[in-house]
Motif scaffolding. Structure first.
Motif, PDB file in Angstrom:
ATOM      1  N   LYS A   8      14.495  36.036  17.229  1.00  0.00           N
ATOM      2  CA  LYS A   8      15.253  34.869  17.686  1.00  0.00           C
ATOM      3  C   LYS A   8      15.140  34.707  19.198  1.00  0.00           C
ATOM      4  O   LYS A   8      14.817  35.644  19.932  1.00  0.00           O
ATOM      5  N   GLY A   9      15.417  33.487  19.637  1.00  0.00           N
ATOM      6  CA  GLY A   9      15.573  33.231  21.051  1.00  0.00           C
ATOM      7  C   GLY A   9      17.040  33.363  21.388  1.00  0.00           C
ATOM      8  O   GLY A   9      17.556  34.456  21.575  1.00  0.00           O
ATOM      9  N   THR A  10      17.735  32.203  21.422  1.00  0.00           N
ATOM     10  CA  THR A  10      19.167  32.216  21.683  1.00  0.00           C
ATOM     11  C   THR A  10      19.967  32.263  20.386  1.00  0.00           C
ATOM     12  O   THR A  10      20.952  32.988  20.265  1.00  0.00           O
ATOM     13  N   LYS A  11      19.492  31.526  19.389  1.00  0.00           N
ATOM     14  CA  LYS A  11      20.269  31.397  18.147  1.00  0.00           C
ATOM     15  C   LYS A  11      19.541  32.044  16.972  1.00  0.00           C
ATOM     16  O   LYS A  11      18.333  32.284  17.016  1.00  0.00           O
ATOM     17  N   ALA A  12      20.279  32.290  15.923  1.00  0.00           N
ATOM     18  CA  ALA A  12      19.757  33.008  14.759  1.00  0.00           C
ATOM     19  C   ALA A  12      18.674  32.203  14.050  1.00  0.00           C
ATOM     20  O   ALA A  12      18.676  30.958  14.053  1.00  0.00           O
ATOM     21  N   LEU A  13      17.751  32.905  13.428  1.00  0.00           N
ATOM     22  CA  LEU A  13      16.674  32.277  12.667  1.00  0.00           C
ATOM     23  C   LEU A  13      17.238  31.628  11.410  1.00  0.00           C
ATOM     24  O   LEU A  13      18.135  32.180  10.759  1.00  0.00           O
ATOM     25  N   LYS A  14      16.646  30.472  11.023  1.00  0.00           N
ATOM     26  CA  LYS A  14      17.235  29.712   9.915  1.00  0.00           C
ATOM     27  C   LYS A  14      16.258  29.396   8.791  1.00  0.00           C
ATOM     28  O   LYS A  14      16.536  29.651   7.618  1.00  0.00           O
ATOM     29  N   THR A  15      15.069  28.809   9.117  1.00  0.00           N
ATOM     30  CA  THR A  15      14.132  28.377   8.073  1.00  0.00           C
ATOM     31  C   THR A  15      12.701  28.751   8.427  1.00  0.00           C
ATOM     32  O   THR A  15      12.354  28.957   9.602  1.00  0.00           O
ATOM     33  N   VAL A  16      11.851  28.814   7.383  1.00  0.00           N
ATOM     34  CA  VAL A  16      10.419  29.065   7.536  1.00  0.00           C
ATOM     35  C   VAL A  16       9.666  27.993   6.755  1.00  0.00           C
ATOM     36  O   VAL A  16       9.988  27.718   5.593  1.00  0.00           O
ATOM     37  N   THR A  17       8.640  27.387   7.390  1.00  0.00           N
ATOM     38  CA  THR A  17       7.835  26.350   6.745  1.00  0.00           C
ATOM     39  C   THR A  17       6.368  26.746   6.824  1.00  0.00           C
ATOM     40  O   THR A  17       5.892  27.189   7.877  1.00  0.00           O
ATOM     41  N   VAL A  18       5.638  26.593   5.712  1.00  0.00           N
ATOM     42  CA  VAL A  18       4.218  26.958   5.636  1.00  0.00           C
ATOM     43  C   VAL A  18       3.403  25.672   5.509  1.00  0.00           C
ATOM     44  O   VAL A  18       3.686  24.835   4.634  1.00  0.00           O
TER      45      VAL A  18
END
Length: 311
Positions: A62-72
């Motif tokens: 993560k940068g500042t905020k939590a990871l949310k989604t992944v797109t392929v």
């Protein structure tokens, strides 16, 4: 004097206020996540045609905020959920949600290659809870689907005989491995017979050539593993990298120069590989010389090559 000091003090206070207001801290911007491919095609991988899978391991922090989604993506198009899996399980959406907010993650992603032959670009994009994102991109070199072989012929019965020996056996039909006459219409390869001017001992030339309009190329000795050749394209590739036979007139031994511009091989050895191209049916035949039976009695002429054939 008091009035001057009062004016000076007022000016000093005013300048301090201006300085304090004008040099305040800038607001801090949110940082984007960072995505990388830790294993996989770097820079590319060769896929055996369409519908094969390419695997990568994607890591994100993560940068500042939590990871949310992944797109392929394949190019700019989202990959169908039927065409990729994450950690061994089919994805239920694209983009897919990360199960719970997290600071760092790693995924093993397998993507089914549906792109046409050529170079395909894939990317994996990770977005955080604030809408900021990063992505890792990789290329896949997709090969055209290969064509299965039509025939493989191996065994003791597939022989090319000395042209001066048994009648009707100086050529070979590579479609079925049958012996033929050296000028038979069904033949693609022939033996070049004997040196009739040889004084004594074995006078078999042990050279071969094409027949019926075929082109023969020499692919080396021991350089082709017969069992590993599994497609028509593989045989074509061997042919393209093989060496043309030379006109008989270029040889000064074995009395072969009497054949003039007719192209013949060097002396054939066990392990030699040849590719024969027949334009009439647009077929490439791989021929491996397994063993050579050579008589030493002058006039016997029951010499032969045992061969294996693929096309």
């Amino acid at each position: 004097m008091k009035k001057i000091l009062w004016i000076f003090s007022s000016a000093l206070l005013l300048s301090t206020a201006i300085f304090t207001t004008g040099c305040g801290d800038d607001p801090v911007s949110d940082l984007s996540p960072i995505v990388s491919i830790s294993t996989g095609p770097t820079p590319s991988t060769v896929v055996e045609g369409q519908n094969s899978y390419v695997a990568v391991t994607v890591s994100a922090t993560k940068g500042t905020k939590a990871l949310k989604t992944v797109t392929v993506y394949e190019g700019s198009t989202k990959v169908s959920i039927d065409d990729f899996n994450v950690d061994g399980k089919l994805a239920d959406a694209n983009p897919f949600l990360i199960a719970s907010p997290t600071d760092a993650m790693s995924w093993d992603i397998e993507i089914k290659v549906t792109a046409l032959a050529g170079t395909a670009t894939y990317s994996v994009k990770v977005e955080d809870d604030g809408g900021l994102s990063d992505e890792a991109t990789f290329e896949v070199i997709v090969t055209a689907p290969e064509t299965p072989l039509s025939m493989t012929l191996e065994g003791a019965t597939f022989n090319l005989w000395n042209q001066a020996g048994p009648v009707g056996k100086g050529g070979i039909d590579l479609d079925n491995g049958n012996s033929t006459g050296s000028a038979d219409a069904a033949a693609e390869l022939r033996d070049m017979g004997i040196d009739s001017l040889a004084g004594s001992g074995d006078n078999w030339r042990r050279r071969i050539g094409g027949v019926g309009g075929t082109t023969v190329r020499f692919a080396g000795n021991g350089s082709v593993e017969f069992g590993n050749v599994a497609s028509k394209e593989a045989i074509v590739s061997i042919y393209e990298n093989a060496t043309d036979l030379l006109p008989a007139s270029t040889y000064t031994t074995g009395n072969i120069d009497v054949w003039g511009n007719f192209k013949v091989s060097e002396t054939v050895n066990e392990g030699d590989a040849f590719v024969v191209y027949k334009s009439a049916n647009n077929t490439y035949y791989l021929v491996i010389v397994n063993t050579i039976t050579e008589t030493t009695t002058l006039g016997d002429n029951t010499d032969k090559y045992n061969v294996s054939i693929k096309y």
